[in-house]
Design an enzyme around this catalytic site. Sequence first.
Site, mmCIF file in Angstrom:
data_model
loop_
_atom_site.group_PDB
_atom_site.id
_atom_site.type_symbol
_atom_site.label_atom_id
_atom_site.label_comp_id
_atom_site.label_asym_id
_atom_site.label_seq_id
_atom_site.Cartn_x
_atom_site.Cartn_y
_atom_site.Cartn_z
ATOM 1 N N ASN A 10 44.192 46.192 41.637
ATOM 2 C CA ASN A 10 44.902 44.918 41.534
ATOM 3 C C ASN A 10 44.418 44.267 40.243
ATOM 4 O O ASN A 10 43.327 43.705 40.206
ATOM 5 C CB ASN A 10 44.561 44.053 42.761
ATOM 6 N N LYS A 12 45.413 41.702 38.772
ATOM 7 C CA LYS A 12 45.555 40.236 38.730
ATOM 8 C C LYS A 12 46.150 39.836 37.367
ATOM 9 O O LYS A 12 46.951 40.592 36.827
ATOM 10 C CB LYS A 12 44.215 39.567 39.020
ATOM 11 N N HIS A 96 48.004 38.052 49.278
ATOM 12 C CA HIS A 96 46.634 38.052 48.748
ATOM 13 C C HIS A 96 46.048 36.647 48.887
ATOM 14 O O HIS A 96 46.768 35.656 48.757
ATOM 15 C CB HIS A 96 46.643 38.492 47.277
ATOM 16 N N GLU A 98 44.405 34.872 46.928
ATOM 17 C CA GLU A 98 44.639 33.986 45.768
ATOM 18 C C GLU A 98 46.043 33.390 45.831
ATOM 19 O O GLU A 98 46.257 32.237 45.440
ATOM 20 C CB GLU A 98 44.398 34.773 44.468
ATOM 21 N N GLU A 168 40.338 41.677 53.230
ATOM 22 C CA GLU A 168 39.703 41.139 52.032
ATOM 23 C C GLU A 168 39.007 39.822 52.370
ATOM 24 O O GLU A 168 39.614 38.749 52.227
ATOM 25 C CB GLU A 168 40.764 40.877 50.961
ATOM 26 N N GLY A 174 35.864 38.843 44.244
ATOM 27 C CA GLY A 174 35.468 38.271 42.957
ATOM 28 C C GLY A 174 34.073 37.683 42.963
ATOM 29 O O GLY A 174 33.778 36.788 42.163
ATOM 30 N N SER A 213 34.783 43.046 45.814
ATOM 31 C CA SER A 213 33.611 43.522 45.080
ATOM 32 C C SER A 213 33.286 44.997 45.318
ATOM 33 O O SER A 213 32.125 45.379 45.391
ATOM 34 C CB SER A 213 32.389 42.645 45.397
#
Length: 254
Positions: A10, A12, A96, A98, A168, A174, A213
């Site tokens: 991904n 991003k 996701h 985010e 996730e 992140g 991560s």
Amino acid sequence: MMRRKLVVGNWKMHGSIASNKTLLEGVVAGLRDLHDADAVVCVPYPYLGQAQSLLQGTNVAWGAQNMCSTKDGALTGAVSPAMLVDYGCTHVIIGHSERRNLFHETDDTAAARFSAALEAGLIPIFCMGESAEERESDWTDYIVGRQLDSIIRRFGPHVLANAVLAYEPLWAVGSDNPATPQQAQEVHEFIRRRIARCDPQIATAVRILYGGSVTAANAAQLFAMPDIDGGLIGRASLSAQDFVPICRAANPGS
Ligand code: PGA
């Protein structure tokens, strides 16, 4: 039953025409002999054409990181499922964290996009996960269960036959603080058991990825857990040097 492992990059909001070329050429060269696992990269919309031209005919597939649930219309800035299909996408990330947190997407809108992806013949990679506070309050099962139910209740468990799930945890995304293999396994097992209540066969077959991560150093241990079927990789998908060994960890012996 042996589920084939899957590793999804991904990107991003990262990349440029020049850096993507180096990255994709490195990934293709490094994964040429990856036979027993699948690799996908989910790139920003403007680079779908580039991904298509560099990845066509290789064993690396490509997809997008989001899409609109509507077919077409006056929706400035939106991208339809058919547009992704036009560019050869096979996968699309849906829900996701985010998108949920920074762009205010909800269980309802994620579910609408999930179903629109399936209708267009795309494989949705449906993301679920709890925040640090929710984990501390022992709400992990409640949150992940609610997100999973937002799909199963609406569409039935059978739709998962053509989908991929991703656990996730927000605190691991992140953060350089990955879930331990045991922590991730516990939630993956919970997800699979919850699906099994409705449909044991689908529960056994569906691939559940772990994201947050993942690196070349921890991938093999995570992927060795019985209910972890691969990974959704953010930062470590931005260089072939990091991404290739993660994909290879999904295909031991390659
Ligand atoms: P990360 O991101 O690997 O950089 O933690 C994972 C993701 O958000 O998919």
